[in-house]
Design a protein around this motif. Structure first.
Motif, PDB file in Angstrom:
ATOM      1  N   ARG A 189       0.811  -1.207   0.000  1.00  8.73           N
ATOM      2  CA  ARG A 189       0.000   0.000   0.000  1.00  8.73           C
ATOM      3  C   ARG A 189       0.854   1.270   0.000  1.00  8.73           C
ATOM      4  O   ARG A 189       0.317   2.365  -0.108  1.00  8.73           O
ATOM      5  N   ILE A 190       2.166   1.119   0.164  1.00 10.44           N
ATOM      6  CA  ILE A 190       3.062   2.279   0.153  1.00 10.44           C
ATOM      7  C   ILE A 190       3.691   2.458  -1.220  1.00 10.44           C
ATOM      8  O   ILE A 190       3.626   3.527  -1.823  1.00 10.44           O
ATOM      9  N   ALA A 191       4.326   1.407  -1.735  1.00  7.35           N
ATOM     10  CA  ALA A 191       4.967   1.475  -3.045  1.00  7.35           C
ATOM     11  C   ALA A 191       5.189   0.053  -3.561  1.00  7.35           C
ATOM     12  O   ALA A 191       5.069  -0.923  -2.814  1.00  7.35           O
ATOM     13  N   LYS A 192       5.532  -0.036  -4.837  1.00  7.73           N
ATOM     14  CA  LYS A 192       5.721  -1.355  -5.445  1.00  7.73           C
ATOM     15  C   LYS A 192       7.067  -1.964  -5.079  1.00  7.73           C
ATOM     16  O   LYS A 192       7.292  -3.153  -5.270  1.00  7.73           O
ATOM     17  N   LYS A 193       8.003  -1.147  -4.584  1.00  2.28           N
ATOM     18  CA  LYS A 193       9.320  -1.656  -4.206  1.00  2.28           C
ATOM     19  C   LYS A 193       9.787  -0.975  -2.933  1.00  2.28           C
ATOM     20  O   LYS A 193       9.066  -0.168  -2.333  1.00  2.28           O
ATOM     21  N   THR A 239       0.157   4.443 -12.908  1.00  6.00           N
ATOM     22  CA  THR A 239      -0.697   3.264 -12.920  1.00  6.00           C
ATOM     23  C   THR A 239      -1.900   3.516 -12.020  1.00  6.00           C
ATOM     24  O   THR A 239      -1.991   4.539 -11.359  1.00  6.00           O
ATOM     25  N   ARG A 240      -2.810   2.557 -11.974  1.00  2.63           N
ATOM     26  CA  ARG A 240      -4.004   2.715 -11.150  1.00  2.63           C
ATOM     27  C   ARG A 240      -3.833   2.082  -9.770  1.00  2.63           C
ATOM     28  O   ARG A 240      -4.797   1.915  -9.045  1.00  2.63           O
ATOM     29  N   GLU A 241      -2.622   1.722  -9.441  1.00  2.00           N
ATOM     30  CA  GLU A 241      -2.388   1.115  -8.131  1.00  2.00           C
ATOM     31  C   GLU A 241      -2.721   2.098  -7.023  1.00  2.00           C
ATOM     32  O   GLU A 241      -2.456   3.298  -7.129  1.00  2.00           O
ATOM     33  N   LYS A 242      -3.342   1.598  -5.976  1.00  2.00           N
ATOM     34  CA  LYS A 242      -3.723   2.445  -4.853  1.00  2.00           C
ATOM     35  C   LYS A 242      -2.636   2.414  -3.797  1.00  2.00           C
ATOM     36  O   LYS A 242      -2.720   1.705  -2.798  1.00  2.00           O
ATOM     37  N   THR A 243      -1.585   3.204  -4.039  1.00  2.00           N
ATOM     38  CA  THR A 243      -0.463   3.273  -3.110  1.00  2.00           C
ATOM     39  C   THR A 243      -0.182   4.726  -2.744  1.00  2.00           C
ATOM     40  O   THR A 243      -0.553   5.655  -3.473  1.00  2.00           O
ATOM     41  N   LEU A 244       0.465   4.899  -1.614  1.00  2.00           N
ATOM     42  CA  LEU A 244       0.877   6.232  -1.202  1.00  2.00           C
ATOM     43  C   LEU A 244       1.831   6.834  -2.224  1.00  2.00           C
ATOM     44  O   LEU A 244       1.761   8.026  -2.538  1.00  2.00           O
ATOM     45  N   SER A 245       2.711   6.011  -2.762  1.00  3.04           N
ATOM     46  CA  SER A 245       3.689   6.473  -3.747  1.00  3.04           C
ATOM     47  C   SER A 245       2.990   7.080  -4.961  1.00  3.04           C
ATOM     48  O   SER A 245       3.331   8.183  -5.411  1.00  3.04           O
ATOM     49  N   ARG A 246       2.001   6.368  -5.507  1.00  6.26           N
ATOM     50  CA  ARG A 246       1.319   6.871  -6.704  1.00  6.26           C
ATOM     51  C   ARG A 246       0.583   8.178  -6.424  1.00  6.26           C
ATOM     52  O   ARG A 246       0.577   9.094  -7.238  1.00  6.26           O
ATOM     53  N   LYS A 247      -0.037   8.282  -5.243  1.00  5.80           N
ATOM     54  CA  LYS A 247      -0.781   9.504  -4.932  1.00  5.80           C
ATOM     55  C   LYS A 247       0.153  10.697  -4.774  1.00  5.80           C
ATOM     56  O   LYS A 247      -0.144  11.800  -5.268  1.00  5.80           O
ATOM     57  N   LEU A 248       1.286  10.505  -4.116  1.00  5.67           N
ATOM     58  CA  LEU A 248       2.241  11.599  -3.950  1.00  5.67           C
ATOM     59  C   LEU A 248       2.834  12.013  -5.300  1.00  5.67           C
ATOM     60  O   LEU A 248       3.009  13.207  -5.575  1.00  5.67           O
ATOM     61  N   GLU A 249       3.144  11.030  -6.143  1.00  4.58           N
ATOM     62  CA  GLU A 249       3.661  11.347  -7.477  1.00  4.58           C
ATOM     63  C   GLU A 249       2.620  12.100  -8.293  1.00  4.58           C
ATOM     64  O   GLU A 249       2.943  13.029  -9.037  1.00  4.58           O
ATOM     65  N   GLU A 250       1.381  11.702  -8.163  1.00  6.95           N
ATOM     66  CA  GLU A 250       0.299  12.378  -8.881  1.00  6.95           C
ATOM     67  C   GLU A 250       0.239  13.853  -8.505  1.00  6.95           C
ATOM     68  O   GLU A 250       0.147  14.731  -9.374  1.00  6.95           O
ATOM     69  N   ILE A 251       0.312  14.147  -7.209  1.00  8.87           N
ATOM     70  CA  ILE A 251       0.237  15.535  -6.747  1.00  8.87           C
ATOM     71  C   ILE A 251       1.390  16.361  -7.301  1.00  8.87           C
ATOM     72  O   ILE A 251       1.197  17.474  -7.815  1.00  8.87           O
ATOM     73  N   LEU A 252       2.611  15.819  -7.219  1.00  9.75           N
ATOM     74  CA  LEU A 252       3.775  16.573  -7.689  1.00  9.75           C
ATOM     75  C   LEU A 252       3.769  16.738  -9.209  1.00  9.75           C
ATOM     76  O   LEU A 252       4.102  17.804  -9.734  1.00  9.75           O
ATOM     77  N   LEU A 253       3.380  15.688  -9.935  1.00  7.88           N
ATOM     78  CA  LEU A 253       3.346  15.781 -11.395  1.00  7.88           C
ATOM     79  C   LEU A 253       2.286  16.780 -11.859  1.00  7.88           C
ATOM     80  O   LEU A 253       2.504  17.528 -12.824  1.00  7.88           O
ATOM     81  N   VAL A 254       1.137  16.800 -11.203  1.00 10.37           N
ATOM     82  CA  VAL A 254       0.102  17.768 -11.559  1.00 10.37           C
ATOM     83  C   VAL A 254       0.605  19.181 -11.328  1.00 10.37           C
ATOM     84  O   VAL A 254       0.384  20.076 -12.161  1.00 10.37           O
TER      85      VAL A 254
END
Length: 653
Positions: free
Chosen positions: A281-285, A500-515
């Motif tokens: 739930r945090i990251a893929k690695k 990706t559509r994975e529900k992880t903290l990593s993806r959400k934080l990356e989404e915010i910064l990329l936006v």
């Protein structure tokens, strides 16, 4: 004059004799006094905690030494909580009499403390019950006095000189076992050292602890590290929560615990090196933090508990000035303020934890920035939420993008959706794809409907809507779960195209910064972003982009869609694969689906997005005619399905 002086001398002698007799009496009857204390303790454990405390033998050694043999504490109908073969300590006789015990010397040999949870329950439950407060229920606690009293009592039980031999701390949580065994621990001259053997179902390690501990002055400086070159693994949580965690070393420093006026100050710092964490739930690695340090000042007052603003946190080169407070003086207030002083953008990028921001690896930037966050939540008035986020830039510019090449939005590119970790068929976002539809060939009704339902202020905001964030936070706090997000079209676009559509903290934080980077560096125009959005989002099972969607549902081109058809497409964007649930067995829209479209129509009319003339023919029967109609026969839904009003309730105005 001599008579008065003689009286004083005689009184002093009598007082000394009295003290001498009292001391002799205490010395003569000290074993009886000790036995009374033990009997009192045994009775209290029996009455208050439903436990049996037994001490086979207790005796004084010398003037103030006490030795206890075979101490066993067993909760009734549960596993043994404590068993120690021998405890030897020194106790001040007057402290023993008053009950305010402060240990000076301590020796413990051959024993264990164990916490067990099984099908019968937990063997420590009785000790978790809160005792009734002496104060009336409406009288608030004094956090400073409470914390100081608890800390003082705990530290008084830590002797200035201590030797522990062959002792274990055990835990068994439904078969998840951890044993921490020490052959010997020495605390002499304020210096502490020991080696702890840690055994679990998954690994065995030897931890070392070295440093200074001074319980009387309430200070400590300790370092935890592994006996070999490998990392210390954190036990239990790997089995209990599937969370793998490890580190090279931890340094803990307590510099001061002191009451100053009506406030308790607890000062010190803690640092950790090469902290690694892994959880799906945090990251893929693995996520790795090379260096982190927290210089803390905790404050406890009559009505509050706080992390003072003089505290400092550091994550690699990122320095943070935090302030957090829980205050009950008038209302129950939760306050958080965070400040990042001015720093170079490149230092920030290189300091991000490895593995948490994979799409930023290789990114280069110039310039600097500073950031401030002000948050406050009033439990008694949730709608008064304060959420203020400010970023100030100086020459900030992205020179090179990392794995997420945001520039590709301005060119033709191939998009592949990810479903359950599996890449789907490639979709070309460009003229070579016959289904690609430029923005000016998409029905204006559809653009207006989707913008109204998904992101009304898309053309004017910079990726985020503060008010939507505030309402989202309020609802999530009220429901005590993540019940509502605040996603904009910009965030949906970044999530679809770059992540990706994975529900992880990593993806959400990356989404915010990329936006933020996409919107604030003007990498693509709003029109181009909307065009890409319409051509990549999912609109049904294996249906991507408006070109495919118009054919799949209506056998039309996107430019020819009617208002009613556009409203339908807008309402299924959140759950496109479940579009068939909106229809009954005759192929007509159900009542709740019509309510959604009527609500959206009225909202667009009220905002001036539509005119009354646009709704001419609105009441005519609506049906779908494309390939999608075949799915209705397979997914017919009884009319008894409850009306889904989530769309109406969750609409962001």
């Amino acid at each position: 004059m001599r008579t008065r002086k003689q009286k004083i001398i005689r009184f002093s002698i009598a007082l000394l004799v009295l003290f001498a007799l009292a001391f002799i009496g205490l010395f003569i009857f000290r074993d009886s006094l000790l036995q009374k204390v033990i009997t009192k303790a045994e009775n209290r454990f029996d009455v208050d905690y439903n436990c049996t405390l037994s001490i086979k033998k207790a005796q004084f050694d010398g003037l103030n030494g006490v030795t206890l043999h075979n101490i066993v504490l067993v909760p009734k109908q549960a596993d043994t909580l404590l068993a120690v073969a021998k405890i030897k300590t020194t106790v001040n006789l007057f402290q023993l009499f008053t009950g305010d015990i402060q240990l000076q010397e301590l020796e413990m040999q051959n024993g264990f403390i164990q916490f067990v949870k099984n099908e019968k329950g937990r063997n420590f439950d009785a000790f978790l019950k809160r005792e009734k407060e002496d104060n009336p229920e409406n009288e608030k606690k004094n956090y400073a006095k409470l914390a100081y009293r608890l800390l003082t009592k705990a530290l008084n039980l830590v002797p200035t000189n201590m030797t522990l031999q062959n002792l274990s701390l055990r835990m068994d949580d439904m078969g998840r076992k951890v044993t921490m065994h020490l052959n010997e621990l020495d605390l002499k001259g304020k210096q502490l050292q020991t080696t702890i053997n840690v055994r679990t179902n998954t690994f065995t390690q030897n931890w070392k602890i070295r440093g200074m501990a001074d319980p009387r002055n309430k200070t400590a400086d300790l370092r935890f590290f592994n006996s070999d070159t490998s990392k210390i693994k954190v036990p239990y949580i790997d089995e209990r929560f599937h969370l793998l965690s490890s580190f090279d070393s931890i340094h803990v420093n307590v510099a001061k615990i002191k009451m100053e006026g009506n406030e308790l100050h607890v000062d010190g710092y803690t640092s950790i090196s090469n902290f690694t964490i892994n959880h799906p739930r945090i990251a893929k690695k693995d996520v790795i933090i090379e260096k982190a340090r927290f210089d803390y000042r905790f404050l406890f007052g009559e009505h509050f508990v706080a992390i003072d603003s003089s505290s400092r946190a550091q994550l690699n080169a990122i320095k943070i000035q935090p302030f957090a407070e829980y205050n009950t003086e008038k209302d129950t207030l939760y306050t958080l303020r965070v400040a990042l002083p001015k720093m170079k953008a490149q230092d920030f990028i290189t300091s991000l934890p490895k593995g948490l921001f994979t799409h930023f690896e290789g990114m280069e930037a110039e310039g600097s920035f500073n950031y401030k966050l002000d948050f406050q939540f009033n439990k008694n008035n949730p709608n008064a939420l304060v959420f203020d986020s400010k970023l100030q830039k100086e020459g900030l510019k992205i020179l090179k993008y990392g794995e997420a090449d945001l520039d590709k939005l301005n060119t033709a590119f191939t998009y592949r959706a990810i479903e359950n970790g599996v890449p789907q068929r490639p979709i070309v976002v460009g003229p070579s794809n016959p289904n690609f539809t430029p923005l000016d060939q998409i029905a204006p009704y559809l653009q207006k409907s989707v913008l109204t339902s998904e992101d009304p202020s898309f053309m004017s905001h910079r990726g985020f809507i503060n008010e939507a964030f505030k309402q989202s936070i309020v609802k999530n706090i009220r429901t005590k779960k993540f019940a509502r997000g605040a996603s904009t079209i910009s965030m949906q676009l970044v999530k679809n195209v770059f992540l990706t559509r994975e529900k992880t903290l990593s993806r959400k934080l990356e989404e915010i910064l990329l936006v933020y980077i996409l919107e604030n560096n003007r990498i693509a125009s709003k029109q181009r972003m909307l065009e890409v959005y319409f051509n990549v989002i999912e609109w049904g099972p294996n249906v991507y982009g408006i070109g495919e969607a118009a054919q799949f549902y209506f056998q039309k081109k996107p430019a020819d869609l009617t208002l009613k058809e556009c409203l339908f497409l807008a309402t299924i964007v959140p759950k496109p694969k479940k579009f068939m649930w909106q229809f009954d067995s005759t192929g007509s829209l159900k009542g709740y689906a019509n309510e959604q479209q009527n609500f959206l129509t009225k909202l667009m009319l009220r905002r001036g997005v539509l005119t009354p003339e646009d709704t001419i023919g609105y009441k005519l029967p609506f049906t779908i005619t494309g390939r999608s109609r075949s799915l209705l026969k397979l997914k017919a839904v009884p009319d008894s399905i409850a009306v889904d009003s989530i769309f109406i309730k969750e609409m962001v105005y």
